[in-house]
Design an enzyme around this catalytic site. Sequence first.
Site, PDB file in Angstrom:
ATOM      1  N   MET A  78      32.021-114.949 -43.246  1.00 42.21           N
ATOM      2  CA  MET A  78      30.797-115.273 -43.983  1.00 42.21           C
ATOM      3  C   MET A  78      29.839-114.098 -44.186  1.00 42.21           C
ATOM      4  SD  MET A  78      30.200-118.920 -42.060  1.00 42.21           S
ATOM      5  CE  MET A  78      30.648-118.105 -40.533  1.00 42.21           C
ATOM      6  N   VAL A  79      30.225-112.892 -43.832  1.00 37.96           N
ATOM      7  CA  VAL A  79      29.329-111.748 -43.991  1.00 37.96           C
ATOM      8  C   VAL A  79      29.095-111.485 -45.479  1.00 37.96           C
ATOM      9  CG1 VAL A  79      29.013-109.288 -43.549  1.00 37.96           C
ATOM     10  CG2 VAL A  79      30.087-110.744 -41.815  1.00 37.96           C
ATOM     11  N   TRP A 103      40.829-108.034 -43.102  1.00 39.03           N
ATOM     12  CA  TRP A 103      41.268-108.938 -44.176  1.00 39.03           C
ATOM     13  C   TRP A 103      40.427-108.795 -45.455  1.00 39.03           C
ATOM     14  CZ3 TRP A 103      40.108-111.693 -39.376  1.00 39.03           C
ATOM     15  CH2 TRP A 103      41.209-111.744 -38.525  1.00 39.03           C
ATOM     16  N   HIS A 104      40.411-107.576 -46.003  1.00 39.39           N
ATOM     17  CA  HIS A 104      39.679-107.327 -47.244  1.00 39.39           C
ATOM     18  C   HIS A 104      40.575-106.691 -48.313  1.00 39.39           C
ATOM     19  CE1 HIS A 104      35.669-107.002 -44.776  1.00 39.39           C
ATOM     20  NE2 HIS A 104      36.055-108.258 -44.947  1.00 39.39           N
ATOM     21  N   HIS A 157      32.006-106.010 -47.121  1.00 44.26           N
ATOM     22  CA  HIS A 157      32.843-107.202 -47.149  1.00 44.26           C
ATOM     23  C   HIS A 157      32.863-107.660 -48.602  1.00 44.26           C
ATOM     24  CE1 HIS A 157      32.823-108.068 -42.633  1.00 44.26           C
ATOM     25  NE2 HIS A 157      32.170-106.922 -42.814  1.00 44.26           N
TER      26      HIS A 157
END
Length: 610
Positions: free
Chosen positions: A128-129, A542-543, A587
């Site tokens: 959620m960032v 996970w980006h 993010h």
Amino acid sequence: MRPAGRLTTVTCVILGITAATSRAALLTSPAQLSSSKKYDYIVVGAGPGGSPVASRLSEDPKVNVLLIEAGPSDQGVLDIQNPFLAGGLQGSPFDWNYTTTAQKGLNGHTVAYARGHVLGGSSSINLMVWTRGSRDDFNTYASVSGDSGWSWNSIQKYFLKAERFVPPTDGHDVTGQINLKIHGTNGPVNLTVANAVLPTDSHVIATTQELAEFPFNVDSNSGDPLGVGWILGAYGNGVRSSASSSYIDPFLSRKNLDVLVETTATKLVQTGTTKGLPAFRAVEVQQSSTSKNYTLHATKEIILSAGTINTPKILLLSGIGPASQLRSLGIKPLVDNSNVGQNLVDHPRLSNQFGVLNVSDDVTDTVLRNTTLFNELLGEWMNTNPHQGVFASSGANQIGWLRIPDSDPIWKTVKDPSSGPTSPHIEFLFSPGNVPNPGEVALPDTGNFFTISTVVVSPSSRGSVTLASKDPFVSPIIDPNFLNTTFDAYALNYAARASGRFVSAPNWKGFVTGQAGPFAEVDLTSDESINTWVREKTSTIWHPVGTARMGTCKDKKSVVGPDLRVKGVDGVRIVDASVLPNVPAAHPQAAVYVFSERAADLIKKGSCVC
């Protein structure tokens, strides 16, 4: 990035007493679609790319939109709704549960590669960032695409359109934690700062006053993110704000918006030609490898928003990609584009643990080890409106963005891979608890921890997504190529050392006891010791982006043009993280939301640049 098993066990017990949010029925089978209804647009994938574009297009009651999601509905799933439980979603049934190839830069280890397999996509399972990225990131997108509409200044109206700042549920004064003047107040995505105080908060902020290396930044979303400050999160009133809850759930009553879940798009179907280009205005879907195959048609466009992994997979299965690769798998090439699935870039992550003196200062592990306390805090969250307490926050309240100094010797041998001087090389995430690396015990029986997770956010390594089979239900081959350049390995080494310098600030005395857990064995004065630590323990945050990269109309190394239309075909556009030419030093979910917001406007205007 918290232990998944413990959370899943408790959640399964309490889900039965959790009230589901009211929601119109979703279609769960293609057989439920009306045979007489014609769709103008079919959007494949309901993440932060697909959900906003489907929602915005359906604002016109004369336009029929079908949104297809491979995963199930997110309705009533406590782990998705509750911010504190977010760490249990990776590796859950709401994850595609992909795994990378053996990574040469990580001593041959594979990496679990979480991607959202649920309505809302990865915005329903991420941490959620909310970070917009730097002005240099977006100015680079404008330069690479030749379209000034993607520049930092031009894109600001879409950030404001997407955002809705919500005050924290504990009612505290947010002065010094966010610059409210730069954020939206009426958008669909709820954003807020910490809803609960953590024991590490004052120490992290105090360090910014004690060590010049780590300056304070009141709001990293200004376009100038460098420094340490408070996290802005995509949740509000103590509940996750996903692409589903923000853009789909409030609008399911629209008669012109149909949402089909539990249905996988297997390939695009050529429906004719337009000015010599193959036109694709149909998509095949199935619910399983043995179920009936349906072909669904759009009168205007198919919009691929299946994400950085599945969008190139669908293109390749459709015969759009490297011709030789497709032929080797028995797929007829229809459009030869060697760039499909290439340029995969992701942020490598490494957790560095430190011990804390007092048990209560390790919030995460204390809660997870004590079922009674866990249920008390969960009960507090469930029985307050708006939701309050520790479970109303994500479990990390600060974030840091750093550049390797211009004087560092690394710049004598490598080129700076960042997009410019406002873009960081490294990220710090501060967690009051143990954040494990691969192969480490997720929840140690003993010990109390403070973790600084370090991330290379301007990596130079590039990987790929390719097909393992022409069977659409076989996972693709994912190779992020982590730490395969001198810079990436050096940056993570530098970050591990910097984490040690951070806790050397005077205010940590009597709070932190030193390096702890597996990190206790690392000698921060030894290049060999740190490099071993980095190569053995690095994974991902996970980006992934870039596998259908955007470029100018004449750029032969890109997959889509400035308007996100797929080159060499008619009727297909891509709106997700795969189009980003470079990974933002952030993010990326915020960037994907605003790309989708602008893409919806381009589609409505009928923009055709190339």
